[in-house]
Design a protein around this motif. Structure first.
Motif, PDB file in Angstrom:
ATOM      1  N   GLU A   6       0.859  -1.186   0.000  1.00 54.21           N
ATOM      2  CA  GLU A   6       0.000   0.000   0.000  1.00 54.21           C
ATOM      3  C   GLU A   6       0.891   1.230   0.000  1.00 54.21           C
ATOM      4  O   GLU A   6       1.882   1.282   0.713  1.00 54.21           O
ATOM      5  N   ARG A   7       0.536   2.218  -0.821  1.00 49.02           N
ATOM      6  CA  ARG A   7       1.259   3.479  -0.813  1.00 49.02           C
ATOM      7  C   ARG A   7       0.262   4.609  -0.615  1.00 49.02           C
ATOM      8  O   ARG A   7      -0.896   4.488  -0.975  1.00 49.02           O
ATOM      9  N   PHE A  14      -3.384   3.784  -1.882  1.00 52.25           N
ATOM     10  CA  PHE A  14      -3.480   3.105  -3.169  1.00 52.25           C
ATOM     11  C   PHE A  14      -2.906   1.703  -3.076  1.00 52.25           C
ATOM     12  O   PHE A  14      -1.904   1.480  -2.403  1.00 52.25           O
ATOM     13  N   LEU A  15      -3.544   0.772  -3.774  1.00 51.37           N
ATOM     14  CA  LEU A  15      -3.010  -0.571  -3.993  1.00 51.37           C
ATOM     15  C   LEU A  15      -2.888  -0.737  -5.498  1.00 51.37           C
ATOM     16  O   LEU A  15      -3.890  -0.826  -6.196  1.00 51.37           O
ATOM     17  N   LYS A  16      -1.669  -0.735  -5.992  1.00 57.77           N
ATOM     18  CA  LYS A  16      -1.451  -0.811  -7.430  1.00 57.77           C
ATOM     19  C   LYS A  16      -0.865  -2.167  -7.784  1.00 57.77           C
ATOM     20  O   LYS A  16      -0.019  -2.696  -7.057  1.00 57.77           O
ATOM     21  N   ASP A  17      -1.296  -2.734  -8.907  1.00 60.72           N
ATOM     22  CA  ASP A  17      -0.788  -4.036  -9.347  1.00 60.72           C
ATOM     23  C   ASP A  17       0.727  -4.051  -9.488  1.00 60.72           C
ATOM     24  O   ASP A  17       1.381  -5.033  -9.148  1.00 60.72           O
ATOM     25  N   GLU A  18       1.290  -2.949  -9.985  1.00 54.96           N
ATOM     26  CA  GLU A  18       2.740  -2.928 -10.195  1.00 54.96           C
ATOM     27  C   GLU A  18       3.516  -2.829  -8.879  1.00 54.96           C
ATOM     28  O   GLU A  18       4.730  -2.963  -8.874  1.00 54.96           O
ATOM     29  N   ASP A  19       2.826  -2.628  -7.757  1.00 54.49           N
ATOM     30  CA  ASP A  19       3.488  -2.556  -6.465  1.00 54.49           C
ATOM     31  C   ASP A  19       3.506  -3.899  -5.732  1.00 54.49           C
ATOM     32  O   ASP A  19       3.973  -3.982  -4.607  1.00 54.49           O
ATOM     33  N   TYR A  20       3.000  -4.952  -6.338  1.00 53.34           N
ATOM     34  CA  TYR A  20       3.054  -6.265  -5.700  1.00 53.34           C
ATOM     35  C   TYR A  20       4.507  -6.722  -5.583  1.00 53.34           C
ATOM     36  O   TYR A  20       5.339  -6.392  -6.424  1.00 53.34           O
ATOM     37  N   CYS A  46       5.185   3.541   1.632  1.00 54.39           N
ATOM     38  CA  CYS A  46       4.831   2.179   1.235  1.00 54.39           C
ATOM     39  C   CYS A  46       4.994   1.207   2.388  1.00 54.39           C
ATOM     40  O   CYS A  46       5.957   1.290   3.155  1.00 54.39           O
ATOM     41  N   GLU A  55      -7.271 -13.030  -6.927  1.00 59.70           N
ATOM     42  CA  GLU A  55      -7.860 -11.799  -7.429  1.00 59.70           C
ATOM     43  C   GLU A  55      -9.168 -12.116  -8.134  1.00 59.70           C
ATOM     44  O   GLU A  55      -9.296 -13.172  -8.754  1.00 59.70           O
TER      45      GLU A  55
END
Length: 72
Positions: A6-7, A14-20, A46, A55
């Motif tokens: 989470e950022r 935000f939870l972004k797919d690229e941050d997994y 983060c 998902e």
């Protein structure tokens, strides 16, 4: 295992797919997060919030209903 990061941007989470983060353990994921912060991939807001189990696809209308239900 896949971990969700989470950022916070301008006070919004935000939870972004690229941050997994892909890692074999939570300790390894924490280490990859620290390396990501040092390299600039992640910022200091983060944090790892959990492991992704699966998902599902959700429509915009369904998401709006959830947001309205939870925050209004």
């Amino acid at each position: 295992m896949t971990f969700a990061v989470e950022r916070t941007i301008d006070g919004i989470r935000f939870l972004k797919d690229e941050d997994y983060i892909e890692a074999e353990s939570r300790d390894e994921a924490d280490l990859k997060l620290m390396i990501g912060i040092l390299s600039g991939r992640f910022n200091l807001t983060c944090k790892i919030i959990g492991q992704i189990i699966g998902e599902i696809e959700i429509s915009t209308d369904e998401m709006l209903d959830i947001i309205i239900k939870n925050y209004v």
